[in-house]
Design a protein around this motif. Structure first.
Motif, mmCIF file in Angstrom:
data_model
loop_
_atom_site.group_PDB
_atom_site.id
_atom_site.type_symbol
_atom_site.label_atom_id
_atom_site.label_comp_id
_atom_site.label_asym_id
_atom_site.label_seq_id
_atom_site.Cartn_x
_atom_site.Cartn_y
_atom_site.Cartn_z
ATOM 1 N N MET A 186 0.847 -1.189 0.000
ATOM 2 C CA MET A 186 0.000 0.000 0.000
ATOM 3 C C MET A 186 0.885 1.244 0.000
ATOM 4 O O MET A 186 2.031 1.204 0.441
ATOM 5 C CB MET A 186 -0.913 0.016 1.225
ATOM 6 C CG MET A 186 -1.724 -1.257 1.407
ATOM 7 S SD MET A 186 -2.966 -1.531 0.126
ATOM 8 C CE MET A 186 -4.288 -0.506 0.743
ATOM 9 N N THR A 187 0.316 2.347 -0.486
ATOM 10 C CA THR A 187 1.137 3.547 -0.603
ATOM 11 C C THR A 187 0.309 4.797 -0.305
ATOM 12 O O THR A 187 -0.894 4.838 -0.569
ATOM 13 C CB THR A 187 1.746 3.656 -2.011
ATOM 14 O OG1 THR A 187 2.592 4.790 -2.083
ATOM 15 C CG2 THR A 187 0.679 3.770 -3.069
ATOM 16 N N GLY A 188 0.971 5.804 0.259
ATOM 17 C CA GLY A 188 0.334 7.110 0.423
ATOM 18 C C GLY A 188 -0.648 7.175 1.577
ATOM 19 O O GLY A 188 -1.026 6.181 2.187
ATOM 20 N N ALA A 189 -1.097 8.411 1.839
ATOM 21 C CA ALA A 189 -2.007 8.662 2.944
ATOM 22 C C ALA A 189 -3.360 7.994 2.745
ATOM 23 O O ALA A 189 -4.070 7.721 3.708
ATOM 24 C CB ALA A 189 -2.189 10.172 3.122
ATOM 25 N N LEU A 190 -3.737 7.749 1.502
ATOM 26 C CA LEU A 190 -5.036 7.145 1.220
ATOM 27 C C LEU A 190 -5.023 5.628 1.391
ATOM 28 O O LEU A 190 -6.066 4.982 1.287
ATOM 29 C CB LEU A 190 -5.488 7.498 -0.196
ATOM 30 C CG LEU A 190 -5.814 8.963 -0.453
ATOM 31 C CD1 LEU A 190 -6.136 9.200 -1.918
ATOM 32 C CD2 LEU A 190 -6.986 9.419 0.416
ATOM 33 N N LEU A 226 -3.616 3.248 -0.566
ATOM 34 C CA LEU A 226 -3.948 2.622 -1.842
ATOM 35 C C LEU A 226 -2.854 1.667 -2.297
ATOM 36 O O LEU A 226 -1.691 1.812 -1.919
ATOM 37 C CB LEU A 226 -4.146 3.709 -2.903
ATOM 38 C CG LEU A 226 -5.377 4.590 -2.701
ATOM 39 C CD1 LEU A 226 -5.281 5.844 -3.547
ATOM 40 C CD2 LEU A 226 -6.654 3.814 -3.027
ATOM 41 N N PRO A 227 -3.203 0.701 -3.133
ATOM 42 C CA PRO A 227 -2.181 -0.190 -3.674
ATOM 43 C C PRO A 227 -1.296 0.546 -4.667
ATOM 44 O O PRO A 227 -1.657 1.602 -5.193
ATOM 45 C CB PRO A 227 -3.005 -1.280 -4.371
ATOM 46 C CG PRO A 227 -4.287 -0.603 -4.736
ATOM 47 C CD PRO A 227 -4.554 0.370 -3.624
ATOM 48 N N GLY A 253 -7.939 -2.927 -0.727
ATOM 49 C CA GLY A 253 -6.980 -3.875 -1.274
ATOM 50 C C GLY A 253 -7.496 -4.679 -2.444
ATOM 51 O O GLY A 253 -6.866 -5.665 -2.856
ATOM 52 N N VAL A 254 -8.639 -4.288 -3.011
ATOM 53 C CA VAL A 254 -9.138 -4.948 -4.219
ATOM 54 C C VAL A 254 -8.272 -4.492 -5.394
ATOM 55 O O VAL A 254 -8.168 -3.292 -5.668
ATOM 56 C CB VAL A 254 -10.618 -4.599 -4.478
ATOM 57 C CG1 VAL A 254 -11.078 -5.189 -5.810
ATOM 58 C CG2 VAL A 254 -11.484 -5.123 -3.336
ATOM 59 N N LEU A 255 -7.656 -5.426 -6.084
ATOM 60 C CA LEU A 255 -6.721 -5.096 -7.152
ATOM 61 C C LEU A 255 -7.287 -5.320 -8.544
ATOM 62 O O LEU A 255 -6.700 -4.861 -9.519
ATOM 63 C CB LEU A 255 -5.441 -5.922 -6.993
ATOM 64 C CG LEU A 255 -4.700 -5.782 -5.663
ATOM 65 C CD1 LEU A 255 -3.451 -6.658 -5.669
ATOM 66 C CD2 LEU A 255 -4.345 -4.334 -5.374
ATOM 67 N N ASP A 256 -8.398 -6.032 -8.648
ATOM 68 C CA ASP A 256 -8.992 -6.337 -9.949
ATOM 69 C C ASP A 256 -10.267 -5.528 -10.133
ATOM 70 O O ASP A 256 -11.265 -5.767 -9.439
ATOM 71 C CB ASP A 256 -9.298 -7.829 -10.066
ATOM 72 C CG ASP A 256 -8.042 -8.677 -10.015
ATOM 73 O OD1 ASP A 256 -7.144 -8.437 -10.839
ATOM 74 O OD2 ASP A 256 -7.951 -9.563 -9.147
ATOM 75 N N TYR A 261 -7.498 7.965 -15.003
ATOM 76 C CA TYR A 261 -7.179 9.337 -14.573
ATOM 77 C C TYR A 261 -7.113 9.418 -13.053
ATOM 78 O O TYR A 261 -6.169 9.969 -12.479
ATOM 79 C CB TYR A 261 -8.243 10.283 -15.123
ATOM 80 C CG TYR A 261 -8.081 11.738 -14.738
ATOM 81 C CD1 TYR A 261 -7.266 12.591 -15.478
ATOM 82 C CD2 TYR A 261 -8.765 12.273 -13.650
ATOM 83 C CE1 TYR A 261 -7.132 13.943 -15.132
ATOM 84 C CE2 TYR A 261 -8.641 13.601 -13.299
ATOM 85 C CZ TYR A 261 -7.820 14.433 -14.047
ATOM 86 O OH TYR A 261 -7.686 15.756 -13.697
ATOM 87 N N LEU A 262 -8.126 8.861 -12.393
ATOM 88 C CA LEU A 262 -8.144 8.843 -10.937
ATOM 89 C C LEU A 262 -6.902 8.145 -10.396
ATOM 90 O O LEU A 262 -6.222 8.661 -9.493
ATOM 91 C CB LEU A 262 -9.406 8.132 -10.437
ATOM 92 C CG LEU A 262 -9.455 7.804 -8.943
ATOM 93 C CD1 LEU A 262 -9.470 9.065 -8.102
ATOM 94 C CD2 LEU A 262 -10.667 6.931 -8.625
ATOM 95 N N CYS A 263 -6.594 6.985 -10.959
ATOM 96 C CA CYS A 263 -5.450 6.219 -10.479
ATOM 97 C C CYS A 263 -4.142 6.992 -10.662
ATOM 98 O O CYS A 263 -3.291 7.029 -9.762
ATOM 99 C CB CYS A 263 -5.385 4.874 -11.193
ATOM 100 S SG CYS A 263 -6.633 3.687 -10.618
ATOM 101 N N ARG A 264 -3.978 7.610 -11.810
ATOM 102 C CA ARG A 264 -2.760 8.390 -12.023
ATOM 103 C C ARG A 264 -2.627 9.491 -10.991
ATOM 104 O O ARG A 264 -1.541 9.743 -10.453
ATOM 105 C CB ARG A 264 -2.757 8.993 -13.429
ATOM 106 C CG ARG A 264 -1.455 9.695 -13.800
ATOM 107 C CD ARG A 264 -1.612 10.580 -15.013
ATOM 108 N NE ARG A 264 -2.450 11.748 -14.734
ATOM 109 C CZ ARG A 264 -2.848 12.613 -15.659
ATOM 110 N NH1 ARG A 264 -2.513 12.431 -16.927
ATOM 111 N NH2 ARG A 264 -3.598 13.648 -15.333
ATOM 112 N N GLU A 265 -3.739 10.157 -10.699
ATOM 113 C CA GLU A 265 -3.698 11.301 -9.791
ATOM 114 C C GLU A 265 -3.441 10.911 -8.340
ATOM 115 O O GLU A 265 -3.022 11.744 -7.544
ATOM 116 C CB GLU A 265 -5.008 12.086 -9.905
ATOM 117 C CG GLU A 265 -5.206 12.755 -11.255
ATOM 118 C CD GLU A 265 -4.158 13.818 -11.542
ATOM 119 O OE1 GLU A 265 -4.002 14.728 -10.718
ATOM 120 O OE2 GLU A 265 -3.468 13.696 -12.579
ATOM 121 N N VAL A 266 -3.716 9.651 -7.988
ATOM 122 C CA VAL A 266 -3.475 9.225 -6.605
ATOM 123 C C VAL A 266 -2.304 8.250 -6.517
ATOM 124 O O VAL A 266 -2.074 7.632 -5.476
ATOM 125 C CB VAL A 266 -4.746 8.595 -5.980
ATOM 126 C CG1 VAL A 266 -5.841 9.631 -5.845
ATOM 127 C CG2 VAL A 266 -5.226 7.380 -6.778
#
Length: 304
Positions: free
Chosen positions: A1-5, A7-8, A229-232, A260-265
Motif C-alpha cells: 500500500m502507498t500514500g495517505a489514502l 492505496l495499492p 486492497g481490491v486489485l482487480d 485518470y483517478l489512479c494516475r492522480e493518486v
C-alpha cells in the motif's frame, strides 16, 4: 500500500467494453470491434474481456464471438477472456481458443431468471460443469456474482446470500470471484461490508469488482475498493455498457476516468491516458452517438 489514502501501488484493470459495453448496442461489423480492440491494446490495456459466448438470439450484438476470438492470437502480451452463461457456452469458448472465462451467477432469483432463464440455485449448480470444461483446457474460471448489492426485481440482496453463493462457487471450482454492482447502487460503506464478508468466507480466492456508474457513485466506490486492497477492477471505455436484462442498468465506470483517478493518486494501471481518450473518440464513432465520458469532454488537466 502507498500514500495517505492507503492505496495499492497498482491495480489490474480489465477492459470490458467489447463485451459488456457492446452487448446492448445494435450489432456492428466484426471489423469495427477489431478496430476498437487495436486502440485498446495500443492504450496499454492488457486484460480485455473480448466477447461473450451466449445465445445470439438473446444478445445479437455478440453473435460474432467466434469470429472475434479467431483474431485474439494476433495480440501479444494480452490476457483475453470471455463471458459464458452455460456449460455449452464454455465449450464454444474453449473450442474457439478462449480459456479464461467468466461465468455469471445472479445472487437473486429475479435477475437470474431474467438474465439466464433459470433460478439462482440452478445457475450455481452449473459452476462445476463450467469449471471442469475450463480446467481440462488448461484455463481459469471466474464467477461474477451479479446483483451483489441490489436487484431490480427482488430489491436489496441479502449479504448472506452473496457470501453463500461465493463460498459454493469456490467449492465448485471457481478460481476467482467478482462482485457485480449490476444496477449501480453500491456506495463505499456497503462495498466495505460485503468485501469483508466475502473475504472472510473465501480468504484465499482473488476478489474483483465490476461497477456501474448509474447513480454517480462509481469512482467513489472504485476508490473505496482499492483502499480495501481490491486489485482487480472492471471498466469500459467511455462508460459503455449496461445489462439488457436489468431495468435501469446504465453504463460501467469509464476506463479513462478510472485511469485518470489512479494516475492522480499514484496507482499504476499500465495505460496511456492520451491513447485511452483516442479510443473513447473511436468508440463514439463506432457506436454513432456521444458517450458519457466527462474526461473526453473536459480533457486531461495535464496538457503536455
Amino acid at each position: 500500500m502507498t500514500g495517505a489514502l492507503g492505496l495499492p501501488r497498482s491495480i489490474r484493470l480489465r477492459e470490458v467494453s467489447l463485451r459488456d459495453g457492446l452487448q446492448i448496442e445494435a450489432p456492428m461489423p466484426t471489423s469495427a470491434k477489431l478496430e476498437l480492440l487495436d486502440a485498446l491494446v495500443a492504450a496499454g490495456l492488457r486484460r480485455i474481456e473480448a466477447t461473450a459466448f451466449v445465445s445470439p438470439s438473446a444478445v445479437p450484438a455478440l453473435a460474432d464471438a467466434a469470429e472475434v476470438a479467431a483474431h485474439l492470437s494476433e495480440y501479444q502480451g494480452v490476457e483475453f477472456s470471455a463471458l459464458v452463461a452455460s456449460p455449452g457456452g464454455a465449450r464454444r469458448a474453449v473450442d474457439a481458443g478462449v480459456t479464461s472465462l467468466e461465468y455469471v451467477v445472479s445472487a437473486s432469483d429475479g435477475h437470474s431468471r431474467a438474465n439466464a432463464g433459470r433460478a439462482s440455485a440452478e445457475a450455481l449448480a452449473r459452476v462445476a460443469d463450467v469449471a471442469g470444461i475450463v480446467n481440462r483446457a488448461g484455463g481459469r474460471t471466474e464467477v461474477i456474482v451479479a446483483v451483489a448489492w441490489d436487484c431490480p426485481f427482488d430489491g436489496p440482496t441479502p449479504p448472506e446470500a452473496v457470501v453463500s453463493l461465493a463460498r459454493r462457487a469456490v467449492e465448485s471450482g471457481a478460481e476467482r470471484l467478482c462482485l457485480g454492482d449490476t444496477i449501480g447502487t453500491v456506495t463505499p460503506g456497503r462495498m466495505a461490508d460485503l468485501v469483508a464478508a466475502v473475504r472472510q468466507a473465501c480468504p484465499t480466492t482473488p476478489l474483483g469488482v465490476h461497477l456501474h456508474d448509474t447513480r454517480g457513485m462509481g469512482m467513489a466506490t472504485a476508490l473505496a475498493a482499492m483502499q480495501l486492497g481490491v486489485l482487480d477492477l472492471d471498466a469500459s471505455i467511455g462508460g459503455l455498457g449496461g445489462c439488457p436484462f436489468a431495468p435501469g442498468a446504465s453504463g460501467n465506470i469509464a476506463t479513462e476516468e478510472l485511469a485518470y483517478l489512479c494516475r492522480e493518486v499514484g496507482v499504476e494501471t499500465g495505460t496511456d491516458l492520451a491513447a485511452l481518450l483516442e479510443a473513447v473518440a473511436l468508440a463514439e464513432r463506432i457506436v454513432g452517438r456521444p458517450l458519457e465520458s466527462r474526461l473526453l469532454r473536459a480533457g486531461d488537466r495535464r496538457r503536455d
